[in-house]
Design a protein around this motif. Structure first.
Motif, PDB file in Angstrom:
ATOM      1  N   ASN A  31       0.842  -1.202   0.000  1.00  0.00           N
ATOM      2  CA  ASN A  31       0.000   0.000   0.000  1.00  0.00           C
ATOM      3  C   ASN A  31       0.874   1.248   0.000  1.00  0.00           C
ATOM      4  O   ASN A  31       1.907   1.282   0.677  1.00  0.00           O
ATOM      5  CB  ASN A  31      -0.891   0.041   1.235  1.00  0.00           C
ATOM      6  CG  ASN A  31      -1.930  -1.058   1.248  1.00  0.00           C
ATOM      7  OD1 ASN A  31      -2.103  -1.765   0.269  1.00  0.00           O
ATOM      8  ND2 ASN A  31      -2.601  -1.200   2.367  1.00  0.00           N
ATOM      9  N   PRO A  34       0.074   6.433   3.551  1.00  0.00           N
ATOM     10  CA  PRO A  34      -1.210   7.087   3.777  1.00  0.00           C
ATOM     11  C   PRO A  34      -1.103   8.610   3.672  1.00  0.00           C
ATOM     12  O   PRO A  34      -0.130   9.197   4.131  1.00  0.00           O
ATOM     13  CB  PRO A  34      -1.574   6.680   5.211  1.00  0.00           C
ATOM     14  CG  PRO A  34      -0.758   5.483   5.504  1.00  0.00           C
ATOM     15  CD  PRO A  34       0.498   5.630   4.704  1.00  0.00           C
ATOM     16  N   GLU A  37      -6.253   9.854   7.259  1.00  0.00           N
ATOM     17  CA  GLU A  37      -6.414   8.883   8.345  1.00  0.00           C
ATOM     18  C   GLU A  37      -7.268   7.682   7.965  1.00  0.00           C
ATOM     19  O   GLU A  37      -7.301   6.684   8.682  1.00  0.00           O
ATOM     20  CB  GLU A  37      -6.967   9.556   9.598  1.00  0.00           C
ATOM     21  CG  GLU A  37      -8.273  10.296   9.397  1.00  0.00           C
ATOM     22  CD  GLU A  37      -8.661  11.078  10.632  1.00  0.00           C
ATOM     23  OE1 GLU A  37      -9.713  10.761  11.204  1.00  0.00           O
ATOM     24  OE2 GLU A  37      -7.901  11.982  11.010  1.00  0.00           O
ATOM     25  N   THR A  38      -7.907   7.715   6.789  1.00  0.00           N
ATOM     26  CA  THR A  38      -8.711   6.571   6.357  1.00  0.00           C
ATOM     27  C   THR A  38      -7.910   5.585   5.500  1.00  0.00           C
ATOM     28  O   THR A  38      -8.357   4.473   5.278  1.00  0.00           O
ATOM     29  CB  THR A  38      -9.952   7.034   5.561  1.00  0.00           C
ATOM     30  OG1 THR A  38      -9.518   7.757   4.419  1.00  0.00           O
ATOM     31  CG2 THR A  38     -10.856   7.886   6.430  1.00  0.00           C
ATOM     32  N   GLN A  40      -5.046   2.908   4.703  1.00  0.00           N
ATOM     33  CA  GLN A  40      -4.320   1.900   5.467  1.00  0.00           C
ATOM     34  C   GLN A  40      -2.867   1.821   5.000  1.00  0.00           C
ATOM     35  O   GLN A  40      -2.611   1.687   3.811  1.00  0.00           O
ATOM     36  CB  GLN A  40      -4.980   0.530   5.304  1.00  0.00           C
ATOM     37  CG  GLN A  40      -6.356   0.442   5.918  1.00  0.00           C
ATOM     38  CD  GLN A  40      -6.286   0.648   7.428  1.00  0.00           C
ATOM     39  OE1 GLN A  40      -5.453   0.073   8.112  1.00  0.00           O
ATOM     40  NE2 GLN A  40      -7.166   1.493   7.939  1.00  0.00           N
ATOM     41  N   TRP A  42       0.893  -0.038   4.633  1.00  0.00           N
ATOM     42  CA  TRP A  42       1.350  -1.402   4.406  1.00  0.00           C
ATOM     43  C   TRP A  42       1.772  -1.977   5.757  1.00  0.00           C
ATOM     44  O   TRP A  42       2.565  -1.379   6.486  1.00  0.00           O
ATOM     45  CB  TRP A  42       2.517  -1.374   3.432  1.00  0.00           C
ATOM     46  CG  TRP A  42       3.188  -2.685   3.185  1.00  0.00           C
ATOM     47  CD1 TRP A  42       2.599  -3.887   2.953  1.00  0.00           C
ATOM     48  CD2 TRP A  42       4.602  -2.925   3.103  1.00  0.00           C
ATOM     49  NE1 TRP A  42       3.542  -4.862   2.733  1.00  0.00           N
ATOM     50  CE2 TRP A  42       4.786  -4.296   2.816  1.00  0.00           C
ATOM     51  CE3 TRP A  42       5.717  -2.118   3.229  1.00  0.00           C
ATOM     52  CZ2 TRP A  42       6.040  -4.873   2.661  1.00  0.00           C
ATOM     53  CZ3 TRP A  42       6.966  -2.690   3.077  1.00  0.00           C
ATOM     54  CH2 TRP A  42       7.116  -4.052   2.795  1.00  0.00           C
ATOM     55  N   VAL A  43       1.247  -3.126   6.115  1.00  0.00           N
ATOM     56  CA  VAL A  43       1.602  -3.797   7.357  1.00  0.00           C
ATOM     57  C   VAL A  43       2.265  -5.114   6.993  1.00  0.00           C
ATOM     58  O   VAL A  43       1.677  -5.938   6.292  1.00  0.00           O
ATOM     59  CB  VAL A  43       0.352  -4.036   8.247  1.00  0.00           C
ATOM     60  CG1 VAL A  43       0.730  -4.797   9.508  1.00  0.00           C
ATOM     61  CG2 VAL A  43      -0.332  -2.719   8.577  1.00  0.00           C
TER      62      VAL A  43
END
Length: 121
Positions: A31, A34, A37-38, A40, A42-43
């Protein structure tokens, strides 16, 4: 001593940041950073992260590059198949006993990317 918990980001210059972020999202599932705040971020999954400065005259990656990204993947063969189908050339698979398998690709701006499937524990 400060103990770093992990990599919080990787920032680098790009000729077309938006297009390159789209490429990474489309082909590698990363991803973009950001901007609200909406969105996401990359995790990553828990796993090994190798931090390794290389000699300035290394031939492990191109002499015109100061870095190479290395991403862990669960199934290198499937990743290569999907990337090839998208027209992204993958280098030969190399195996390092006890470490895993590796293959190289490059992003649209020529940055080297090593895909790594770690050896089974």
């Amino acid at each position: 001593m400060v103990k770093v918990l992990g990599i919080g980001g990787f920032f680098f210059r790009s000729k077309d940041p938006s297009a390159l972020a789209d490429w990474y999202q489309t082909h590698l599932g990363i991803n973009p950073a950001p901007t609200s705040e909406t969105m996401q971020p990359w995790v990553t999954e828990t796993g090994v992260t190798v931090f390794s400065p290389f000699s300035e005259d290394t031939d492990y990656f191109g002499p015109d590059r100061t870095f190479m990204l290395n991403f862990r993947v669960a199934d290198l063969s499937a990743a290569i198949e999907e990337l090839n189908a998208a027209g992204i050339e993958c280098g030969a698979v190399e195996t390092m006993e006890g470490i895993g398998q590796f293959a190289r690709i490059h992003d649209p701006e020529g940055n080297p990317i090593e895909l790594w499937e770690p050896a089974a524990a």
